[in-house]
Write an enzyme that holds these catalytic residues in place. Structure first.
Site, PDB file in Angstrom:
ATOM      1  N   ASP A 251      -1.210  -1.728  -4.063  1.00 48.53           N
ATOM      2  CA  ASP A 251      -2.583  -1.802  -3.565  1.00 48.53           C
ATOM      3  C   ASP A 251      -3.138  -0.388  -3.387  1.00 48.53           C
ATOM      4  OD1 ASP A 251      -4.905  -2.967  -2.559  1.00 48.53           O
ATOM      5  OD2 ASP A 251      -4.138  -3.051  -0.504  1.00 48.53           O
TER       6      ASP A 251
ATOM      7  N   ILE B  47      -5.833  -9.984   1.407  1.00 48.07           N
ATOM      8  CA  ILE B  47      -5.817 -10.277   2.845  1.00 48.07           C
ATOM      9  C   ILE B  47      -4.762  -9.401   3.509  1.00 48.07           C
ATOM     10  CG2 ILE B  47      -5.408 -12.043   4.601  1.00 48.07           C
ATOM     11  CD1 ILE B  47      -6.318 -14.106   2.415  1.00 48.07           C
TER      12      ILE B  47
ATOM     13  N   HIS C 131     -11.514  -7.065  -2.481  1.00 51.54           N
ATOM     14  CA  HIS C 131     -10.765  -6.378  -1.431  1.00 51.54           C
ATOM     15  C   HIS C 131     -11.494  -6.579  -0.102  1.00 51.54           C
ATOM     16  CE1 HIS C 131      -7.940  -3.632  -3.736  1.00 51.54           C
ATOM     17  NE2 HIS C 131      -8.587  -4.285  -4.689  1.00 51.54           N
ATOM     18  N   GLY C 132     -10.812  -6.245   0.989  1.00 48.74           N
ATOM     19  CA  GLY C 132     -11.458  -6.291   2.302  1.00 48.74           C
ATOM     20  C   GLY C 132     -11.962  -7.667   2.682  1.00 48.74           C
ATOM     21  N   ALA C 133     -11.177  -8.710   2.365  1.00 51.31           N
ATOM     22  CA  ALA C 133     -11.673 -10.082   2.518  1.00 51.31           C
ATOM     23  C   ALA C 133     -11.073 -10.831   3.706  1.00 51.31           C
ATOM     24  CB  ALA C 133     -11.417 -10.868   1.225  1.00 51.31           C
TER      25      ALA C 133
ATOM     26  N   GLU D  22     -11.091  -0.361 -10.244  1.00 55.00           N
ATOM     27  CA  GLU D  22     -12.134  -0.609  -9.248  1.00 55.00           C
ATOM     28  C   GLU D  22     -13.409   0.126  -9.610  1.00 55.00           C
ATOM     29  OE1 GLU D  22     -13.005  -0.676  -4.429  1.00 55.00           O
ATOM     30  OE2 GLU D  22     -11.035  -0.114  -5.155  1.00 55.00           O
TER      31      GLU D  22
ATOM     32  N   SER E  35       0.839  -1.195   0.000  1.00 51.50           N
ATOM     33  CA  SER E  35       0.000   0.000   0.000  1.00 51.50           C
ATOM     34  C   SER E  35       0.874   1.245   0.000  1.00 51.50           C
ATOM     35  CB  SER E  35      -0.900   0.003   1.243  1.00 51.50           C
ATOM     36  OG  SER E  35      -0.104   0.158   2.415  1.00 51.50           O
TER      37      SER E  35
ATOM     38  N   SER F 253      -5.827  -7.365   7.041  1.00 43.88           N
ATOM     39  CA  SER F 253      -6.142  -7.258   8.464  1.00 43.88           C
ATOM     40  C   SER F 253      -5.830  -8.547   9.222  1.00 43.88           C
ATOM     41  CB  SER F 253      -7.616  -6.888   8.660  1.00 43.88           C
ATOM     42  OG  SER F 253      -7.883  -5.601   8.155  1.00 43.88           O
TER      43      SER F 253
ATOM     44  N   GLY G 106     -10.522  -3.308   6.768  1.00 42.70           N
ATOM     45  CA  GLY G 106     -10.251  -3.228   8.190  1.00 42.70           C
ATOM     46  C   GLY G 106     -10.799  -4.405   8.981  1.00 42.70           C
TER      47      GLY G 106
END
Length: 311
Positions: free
Chosen positions: A82, A257, A213-215, A134, A50, A259, A181
């Protein structure tokens, strides 16, 4: 073997009904834990960085860590930016050796998103680098991404064909109910992925790689360990792994992945320092954190992504 793009990975993943794990990296221990796990189960990898990670560790250090991982494991590894928030950061990563970049134009209008994404695609493709775009907005907070629940938007299937054809992107991140998150859902909420949207998009874009994303699943074991050793994390609910397995069996070829990695590392460090308050050598308390990363990634690859043995 040097860094590879995701092109061949995604073709095989789509045909095989599995997904590639895209794991965020920030330091040496995280890179080591991820790549050791992948080597054990012979899985291809996407290591992603990121904007926040680039600020923290510096671009050149991250590049050398990933190069070392390739030499150490012999695995096919792609290095991905990312959530690039504009042309300049994407250009910097393309010029700096990344093999894949994401331009996140989801904060813009549809036309503005197309404009900035197309600009990145044209530059990146000329350098042999692939691009992820996206459509839709995921709620949640992670590094520089901060979207309130009220501002989240599901991807509109009727927009995907035009977006892909006009921009030339190589993969598309969509919003179907995941979020960034560790605190994904409010008390009483039940996570539910919109597989109907995913199915519509896969029919409109046959054989085209989709990204989630966010998975992260927010492993309860790690939250409990953190709280039992001085942490104060509220109850957190992530994305159930059976839903992610279903997505991986459909058009989703890349699952992000981050968080879960942070929780695994933090749980290992907190547990070690609580049990050994005299530890002051970073090697002592970072080792269990790295071990947790390895165990987590191995479980994700074999139980969720299904890409074990695919390298």
């Amino acid at each position: 073997m040097g860094l590879v793009t995701t092109t061949d990975m995604f073709k095989k993943a789509y045909a095989g009904g599995y997904a590639i794990g895209a794991f965020n990296v920030n330091n040496m221990e995280i890179v080591q834990g991820i790549t050791e796990a992948a080597k054990e189960v012979n899985a291809p990898l996407i290591l992603q960085v990121s904007a926040g990670a680039r600020k923290y560790a510096k671009h050149i250090y991250l590049m050398k860590l990933v190069e070392a991982a390739i030499e150490d494991t012999g695995l096919p590894i792609a290095l991905h930016l990312d959530h690039g928030d504009g042309f300049d950061v994407c250009k910097s990563c393309v010029d700096g050796g990344f093999t894949s970049v994401m331009i996140d134009g989801s904060k813009y209008s549809f036309e503005e998103n197309i404009e900035v994404t197309k600009k990145v695609v044209e530059y990146a493709h000329a350098k042999g680098v692939v691009v992820e775009g996206e459509l839709g907005k995921l709620a949640g907070v992670e590094d520089d991404v901060n979207v309130a629940d009220d501002d989240a938007q599901y991807t509109r299937p009727e927009e995907v064909q035009e977006f892909v054809s006009r921009t030339g992107v190589d993969s598309l991140a969509i919003a179907i109910g995941t979020s960034h998150g560790a605190y994904k859902f409010k008390p009483g909420q039940k996570p539910q992925l919109r597989f109907d949207i995913l199915e519509k998009i896969s029919k409109l874009l046959p054989d085209f790689p989709i990204v989630l994303h966010g998975a992260s699943s927010v492993i309860p074991e790690y939250v409990e360990i953190i709280n039992a050793n001085g942490g104060h994390m509220p109850d957190a609910i992530g994305i159930p792994e059976d839903m992610l397995r279903q997505a991986a069996s459909m058009a989703v070829c890349k699952i992000n992945i981050d968080s879960d990695l942070r929780l695994a590392m933090t749980a290992g460090i907190r547990k070690d320092l609580a049990a050994n308050p005299d530890h002051f050598d970073p090697r002592q308390y970072l080792t269990p954190g790295r071990d947790n990363i390895r165990d987590l990634v191995k479980a994700k690859i074999t139980n969720v992504l299904g890409c074990d043995g695919k390298a």
